[in-house]
Motif scaffolding. Structure first.
Motif, PDB file in Angstrom:
ATOM      1  N   VAL A 131       0.846  -1.189   0.000  1.00  0.00           N
ATOM      2  CA  VAL A 131       0.000   0.000   0.000  1.00  0.00           C
ATOM      3  C   VAL A 131       0.886   1.245   0.000  1.00  0.00           C
ATOM      4  CG1 VAL A 131      -1.676   1.324   1.356  1.00  0.00           C
ATOM      5  CG2 VAL A 131      -1.971  -1.143   1.082  1.00  0.00           C
ATOM      6  N   SER A 132       1.976   1.193   0.733  1.00  0.00           N
ATOM      7  CA  SER A 132       2.902   2.325   0.791  1.00  0.00           C
ATOM      8  C   SER A 132       3.490   2.634  -0.590  1.00  0.00           C
ATOM      9  CB  SER A 132       4.021   2.011   1.795  1.00  0.00           C
ATOM     10  OG  SER A 132       4.951   3.051   1.833  1.00  0.00           O
ATOM     11  N   ASP A 133       3.863   1.590  -1.326  1.00  0.00           N
ATOM     12  CA  ASP A 133       4.389   1.800  -2.680  1.00  0.00           C
ATOM     13  C   ASP A 133       3.328   2.423  -3.591  1.00  0.00           C
ATOM     14  OD1 ASP A 133       6.867   0.753  -1.990  1.00  0.00           O
ATOM     15  OD2 ASP A 133       6.408  -1.252  -2.772  1.00  0.00           O
ATOM     16  N   LEU A 134       2.102   1.965  -3.449  1.00  0.00           N
ATOM     17  CA  LEU A 134       1.015   2.508  -4.261  1.00  0.00           C
ATOM     18  C   LEU A 134       0.773   3.981  -3.917  1.00  0.00           C
ATOM     19  CD1 LEU A 134      -1.118   1.981  -6.423  1.00  0.00           C
ATOM     20  CD2 LEU A 134      -2.621   1.120  -4.614  1.00  0.00           C
ATOM     21  N   LEU A 135       0.807   4.306  -2.646  1.00  0.00           N
ATOM     22  CA  LEU A 135       0.661   5.707  -2.227  1.00  0.00           C
ATOM     23  C   LEU A 135       1.768   6.569  -2.832  1.00  0.00           C
ATOM     24  CD1 LEU A 135      -0.329   5.299   1.523  1.00  0.00           C
ATOM     25  CD2 LEU A 135      -1.689   6.467  -0.232  1.00  0.00           C
ATOM     26  N   ASP A 136       2.974   6.028  -2.869  1.00  0.00           N
ATOM     27  CA  ASP A 136       4.115   6.758  -3.426  1.00  0.00           C
ATOM     28  C   ASP A 136       3.927   7.025  -4.921  1.00  0.00           C
ATOM     29  OD1 ASP A 136       6.740   7.958  -3.141  1.00  0.00           O
ATOM     30  OD2 ASP A 136       7.500   6.228  -4.270  1.00  0.00           O
ATOM     31  N   ILE A 137       3.383   6.072  -5.643  1.00  0.00           N
ATOM     32  CA  ILE A 137       3.148   6.249  -7.078  1.00  0.00           C
ATOM     33  C   ILE A 137       2.024   7.250  -7.322  1.00  0.00           C
ATOM     34  CG2 ILE A 137       2.212   5.114  -9.147  1.00  0.00           C
ATOM     35  CD1 ILE A 137       3.746   2.587  -8.282  1.00  0.00           C
ATOM     36  N   LEU A 138       0.912   7.074  -6.631  1.00  0.00           N
ATOM     37  CA  LEU A 138      -0.276   7.877  -6.902  1.00  0.00           C
ATOM     38  C   LEU A 138      -0.224   9.286  -6.319  1.00  0.00           C
ATOM     39  CD1 LEU A 138      -3.037   5.169  -6.378  1.00  0.00           C
ATOM     40  CD2 LEU A 138      -2.005   5.936  -8.527  1.00  0.00           C
ATOM     41  N   LYS A 139       0.594   9.470  -5.286  1.00  0.00           N
ATOM     42  CA  LYS A 139       0.710  10.784  -4.634  1.00  0.00           C
ATOM     43  C   LYS A 139      -0.652  11.294  -4.170  1.00  0.00           C
ATOM     44  CE  LYS A 139       5.154  11.304  -5.718  1.00  0.00           C
ATOM     45  NZ  LYS A 139       6.010  10.446  -4.954  1.00  0.00           N
ATOM     46  N   ILE A 140      -1.400  10.408  -3.494  1.00  0.00           N
ATOM     47  CA  ILE A 140      -2.682  10.775  -2.915  1.00  0.00           C
ATOM     48  C   ILE A 140      -2.631  10.482  -1.420  1.00  0.00           C
ATOM     49  CG2 ILE A 140      -3.979  10.405  -5.045  1.00  0.00           C
ATOM     50  CD1 ILE A 140      -4.906   7.710  -3.927  1.00  0.00           C
ATOM     51  N   THR A 141      -3.627  10.954  -0.703  1.00  0.00           N
ATOM     52  CA  THR A 141      -3.650  10.729   0.742  1.00  0.00           C
ATOM     53  C   THR A 141      -4.063   9.289   1.050  1.00  0.00           C
ATOM     54  OG1 THR A 141      -5.964  11.364   0.999  1.00  0.00           O
ATOM     55  CG2 THR A 141      -4.307  13.141   1.136  1.00  0.00           C
ATOM     56  N   LYS A 142      -3.691   8.846   2.244  1.00  0.00           N
ATOM     57  CA  LYS A 142      -4.106   7.513   2.689  1.00  0.00           C
ATOM     58  C   LYS A 142      -5.622   7.412   2.706  1.00  0.00           C
ATOM     59  CE  LYS A 142      -0.187   6.371   5.644  1.00  0.00           C
ATOM     60  NZ  LYS A 142       0.231   6.069   7.023  1.00  0.00           N
ATOM     61  N   GLN A 143      -6.274   8.492   3.117  1.00  0.00           N
ATOM     62  CA  GLN A 143      -7.733   8.506   3.200  1.00  0.00           C
ATOM     63  C   GLN A 143      -8.359   8.306   1.817  1.00  0.00           C
ATOM     64  OE1 GLN A 143      -9.330  12.100   4.879  1.00  0.00           O
ATOM     65  NE2 GLN A 143     -11.392  11.285   5.015  1.00  0.00           N
ATOM     66  N   SER A 144      -7.840   8.994   0.813  1.00  0.00           N
ATOM     67  CA  SER A 144      -8.368   8.843  -0.548  1.00  0.00           C
ATOM     68  C   SER A 144      -8.150   7.424  -1.060  1.00  0.00           C
ATOM     69  CB  SER A 144      -7.697   9.825  -1.504  1.00  0.00           C
ATOM     70  OG  SER A 144      -8.034  11.144  -1.163  1.00  0.00           O
ATOM     71  N   LEU A 145      -6.943   6.900  -0.840  1.00  0.00           N
ATOM     72  CA  LEU A 145      -6.658   5.540  -1.296  1.00  0.00           C
ATOM     73  C   LEU A 145      -7.513   4.530  -0.552  1.00  0.00           C
ATOM     74  CD1 LEU A 145      -5.133   3.523  -3.019  1.00  0.00           C
ATOM     75  CD2 LEU A 145      -3.330   3.510  -1.272  1.00  0.00           C
ATOM     76  N   SER A 146      -7.692   4.728   0.729  1.00  0.00           N
ATOM     77  CA  SER A 146      -8.458   3.793   1.544  1.00  0.00           C
ATOM     78  C   SER A 146      -9.886   3.632   1.020  1.00  0.00           C
ATOM     79  CB  SER A 146      -8.482   4.271   2.994  1.00  0.00           C
ATOM     80  OG  SER A 146      -9.238   3.398   3.787  1.00  0.00           O
ATOM     81  N   ARG A 147     -10.504   4.727   0.640  1.00  0.00           N
ATOM     82  CA  ARG A 147     -11.868   4.684   0.115  1.00  0.00           C
ATOM     83  C   ARG A 147     -11.928   3.858  -1.163  1.00  0.00           C
ATOM     84  NH1 ARG A 147     -14.174   7.203  -3.807  1.00  0.00           N
ATOM     85  NH2 ARG A 147     -12.492   8.685  -4.096  1.00  0.00           N
ATOM     86  N   VAL A 148     -11.045   4.152  -2.108  1.00  0.00           N
ATOM     87  CA  VAL A 148     -11.027   3.471  -3.405  1.00  0.00           C
ATOM     88  C   VAL A 148     -10.597   2.016  -3.249  1.00  0.00           C
ATOM     89  CG1 VAL A 148      -9.861   3.437  -5.656  1.00  0.00           C
ATOM     90  CG2 VAL A 148     -10.668   5.602  -4.704  1.00  0.00           C
ATOM     91  N   LEU A 149      -9.512   1.801  -2.530  1.00  0.00           N
ATOM     92  CA  LEU A 149      -8.992   0.444  -2.350  1.00  0.00           C
ATOM     93  C   LEU A 149      -9.990  -0.426  -1.598  1.00  0.00           C
ATOM     94  CD1 LEU A 149      -6.644  -1.478  -2.793  1.00  0.00           C
ATOM     95  CD2 LEU A 149      -5.607  -0.583  -0.695  1.00  0.00           C
TER      96      LEU A 149
END
Length: 162
Positions: free
Chosen positions: A64-82
């Motif tokens: 998840v950390s690597d994906l956050l690094d690529i997408l440059k979005i907040t954990k909250q935004s990724l959490s909703r989508v993921l």
């Protein structure tokens, strides 16, 4: 608008040349995403879902950390989508083998099918454009695109081997 066939001298780029480049990016992105947007809408997904599916598909087992690094979005935004993609069976999460706190992401068969469907039209569009432009233009496009992304991400792309 300036004539597209007029070659620009890179040493003397005019404001009109730069603005045309910006407009071309807008139009290219619009057309690049159009078919994928229609497909995503059938699932109630948006472009954020597409980016997650694409990068998890390209990097099975990524954290998840690597994906956050690529997408440059907040954990909250990724959490909703993921979370939605996991709940609906497109992505699986499993604990890391060394650090059990890590969550390793992979596409399910359903996710891989959707990724193929989304990418198919985009690959065809890029292939047509590359073929029409020729090898020198493809290399030029690659250089321009690499020059536009942040320096840290450039290392993600291997040098061309032509």
């Amino acid at each position: 608008m300036a004539d597209i066939k007029t070659p620009a001298n890179p040493l003397f780029l005019r404001d009109d040349d730069l603005r045309q480049g910006i407009e071309l990016l807008f139009f290219a992105y619009r057309d690049f995403t159009a078919k994928a947007d229609q497909t995503l809408a059938q699932y109630g997904f948006g472009r954020a879902h597409h980016r997650v599916i694409y990068f998890v598909g390209r990097n099975p087992g990524m954290t998840v950390s690597d994906l956050l690094d690529i997408l440059k979005i907040t954990k909250q935004s990724l959490s909703r989508v993921l979370g939605q993609l996991v709940r609906q069976g497109f992505i699986t999460q499993r604990p890391g083998t060394i650090d059990r706190r890590q969550r390793l992401l992979s596409l399910t068969e359903l996710g891989a099918d959707l990724e193929r469907k989304l990418t198919e039209e985009q690959r065809a569009l890029v292939a047509r454009a590359y073929k029409a432009a020729g090898a020198e233009a493809v290399d030029g496009f690659r250089k321009v695109a690499l020059g536009m992304i942040n320096e840290g991400d450039r290392s993600r792309f291997r040098p061309t081997t032509r």
